[in-house]
Design a protein around this motif. Structure first.
Motif, PDB file in Angstrom:
ATOM      1  N   TYR B  24     -13.995 -16.698  18.769  1.00 38.30           N
ATOM      2  CA  TYR B  24     -12.695 -17.406  18.002  1.00 38.30           C
ATOM      3  C   TYR B  24     -11.515 -16.465  18.119  1.00 38.30           C
ATOM      4  CZ  TYR B  24      -9.849 -18.868  14.148  1.00 38.30           C
ATOM      5  OH  TYR B  24      -8.755 -18.958  13.613  1.00 38.30           O
ATOM      6  N   ALA B  27     -10.273 -15.289  21.435  1.00 37.11           N
ATOM      7  CA  ALA B  27      -9.535 -16.708  22.235  1.00 37.11           C
ATOM      8  C   ALA B  27      -8.245 -16.528  21.584  1.00 37.11           C
ATOM      9  CB  ALA B  27     -10.197 -17.772  22.020  1.00 37.11           C
ATOM     10  N   LYS B  28      -7.966 -16.348  20.261  1.00 33.97           N
ATOM     11  CA  LYS B  28      -6.832 -16.575  19.372  1.00 33.97           C
ATOM     12  C   LYS B  28      -5.750 -15.655  19.936  1.00 33.97           C
ATOM     13  CE  LYS B  28      -5.328 -17.041  14.820  1.00 33.97           C
ATOM     14  NZ  LYS B  28      -5.646 -16.255  13.517  1.00 33.97           N
ATOM     15  N   LEU B  54      -9.046 -23.920  17.369  1.00 34.68           N
ATOM     16  CA  LEU B  54      -7.755 -23.360  18.185  1.00 34.68           C
ATOM     17  C   LEU B  54      -6.462 -24.068  18.346  1.00 34.68           C
ATOM     18  CD1 LEU B  54      -9.585 -20.937  20.598  1.00 34.68           C
ATOM     19  CD2 LEU B  54      -8.081 -20.114  18.738  1.00 34.68           C
ATOM     20  N   ALA B  57      -2.935 -23.182  18.196  1.00 32.50           N
ATOM     21  CA  ALA B  57      -2.357 -21.474  18.369  1.00 32.50           C
ATOM     22  C   ALA B  57      -1.947 -21.428  19.403  1.00 32.50           C
ATOM     23  CB  ALA B  57      -3.982 -21.100  17.883  1.00 32.50           C
ATOM     24  N   ALA B  60      -3.262 -19.060  22.895  1.00 33.60           N
ATOM     25  CA  ALA B  60      -4.795 -19.023  22.921  1.00 33.60           C
ATOM     26  C   ALA B  60      -5.448 -19.114  24.156  1.00 33.60           C
ATOM     27  CB  ALA B  60      -5.376 -20.066  22.038  1.00 33.60           C
ATOM     28  N   SER B 182      -7.581  -8.088  18.428  1.00 34.27           N
ATOM     29  CA  SER B 182      -7.564  -9.519  18.176  1.00 34.27           C
ATOM     30  C   SER B 182      -8.230  -9.613  16.789  1.00 34.27           C
ATOM     31  CB  SER B 182      -8.624 -10.042  19.189  1.00 34.27           C
ATOM     32  OG  SER B 182      -8.395  -9.802  20.555  1.00 34.27           O
TER      33      SER B 182
END
Lengths: 229, 229
Positions: B24, B27-28, B54, B57, B60, B182
């Motif tokens: 998560y 990916a963000k 997400l 976001a 992303a 991240s």
């Protein structure tokens, strides 16, 4: 300081940079310190140096120097700040029964790939656990493994680090948790049982690697503690 | 983010809390993530959950789910976020040659005295080193051992912790150092050679002990880094 407890602390290895620096910080916070060395004269000379450094520090404790065995006899708390080489023989030789013993001994080795932990007892031991086995009538805890000697002797009022304390005795850990406030301005962090000294001792090798890479004096801080109660 | 490098990262163990949380966060920050599981359907379901989280976001990356082997094939970076039980067999079975492999595997055991590190290879090994031995054509580094799964899946923009990265390949470490941003908002900290994973892996047992004692989700931060250049 978060505790009113004042101790008399013998620092075995008190003429080395870690022992001298911790003794200085403890004394500055009001604890009486007996620096220990194999030779009393050497301990006395370093005690004089620390005493000079403390001149004008309000409420500082006394700092004296003695031969190791006499230092232990004069104290209720004993800090082991000695090299790992010869550690077991020295610990076995000292009159530690009935004392609270704080080990900050780091069994490290160095080769061309840098610092790393020495394997103690096939991976199922640590310097602190060895001390506990050698002195079954002492209360042994581990703490102060990862504080930088340079920082201890430096000018900052407190180090921006945490002292993690491990041990099997709640009362023993409390002594180190109290003393930690001399160094960091806040109590030490209870990190669990004595066997976790297997982690804290070689963690110093990671900090040495970071220091070499980034040209700093690194330490560790435990995050998230303020979430609790 | 302090790096423009975007990766496609397979997360083996991507349906567990640590793998899902790291996926998560990566990916963000724009990395594409392939969550891996033994069963593709399970990975796809968790990928859908992360994708939903997400929504909205900006920037992303894509999150998909595949069976472990297909996830590895689709990625250039592979995060091992699996339990230590069965670790060696799983690692040996995956097509990891040529990949950058990041291990956050913690060989821990629990008994009535709490969490502690399992002894790997008589104290001269770690999960990360085992992965490197099993996959000699992979570049294996260790990182993300000590970040809290609860924090990863939580609401804070960044965790107030550091990610310490160890490895024998500078390029391999750089990937994990980039990805760490991240999670923490700043690059990972180069902690030295791969063998120091022997320290980072069981350090999680200390944090678990702290969490139980203080009822928090603790982490570690490296202090003193801003002294350097």
């Amino acid at each position: 300081m978060t505790s009113d407890s004042l101790y008399t602390v013998a620092v075995i290895g008190g003429t080395g940079p870690q022992g001298k620096g911790l003794g200085y910080r403890f004394a500055k916070a009001g604890h009486d310190i007996v620096l220990g060395s194999r030779a009393a004269e050497k301990a006395e000379a370093v005690a004089a140096e620390v005493t000079e450094r403390l001149a004008g520090a309000a409420g500082a404790g006394q700092v004296t120097g003695k031969a190791n065995e006499d230092a232990v006899t004069a104290a209720d708390v004993v800090l082991l700040a000695v090299p790992y080489d010869g550690h077991d023989e020295l610990v076995a030789s000292l009159p530690l029964a009935g004392k609270t013993v704080i080990s900050c001994v780091n069994p490290l080795a160095f080769d061309k790939r840098g610092a790393h932990g020495r394997v103690v007892n096939g991976g199922e031991g640590s310097a602190a656990e060895s001390a506990a086995e050698l002195q079954p009538e002492a209360v042994v805890v581990g703490a102060f493994h990862n504080v930088s000697a340079v920082g201890l002797w430096g000018e900052e009022e407190f180090l921006d680090e945490d002292v993690i304390v491990v041990g099997d005795s709640v009362e023993g850990k409390q002594v180190a948790i109290d003393l930690a406030a001399s160094v960091t301005g806040r109590p030490g962090v209870d990190g669990g049982k004595l066997r976790l000294a297997r982690v804290l001792e070689p963690f110093t090798a990671v900090l040495i690697s970071i220091n070499r890479k980034y040209k700093v004096h690194s330490g560790i801080r435990v995050t998230g503690l303020d979430q609790g109660h």
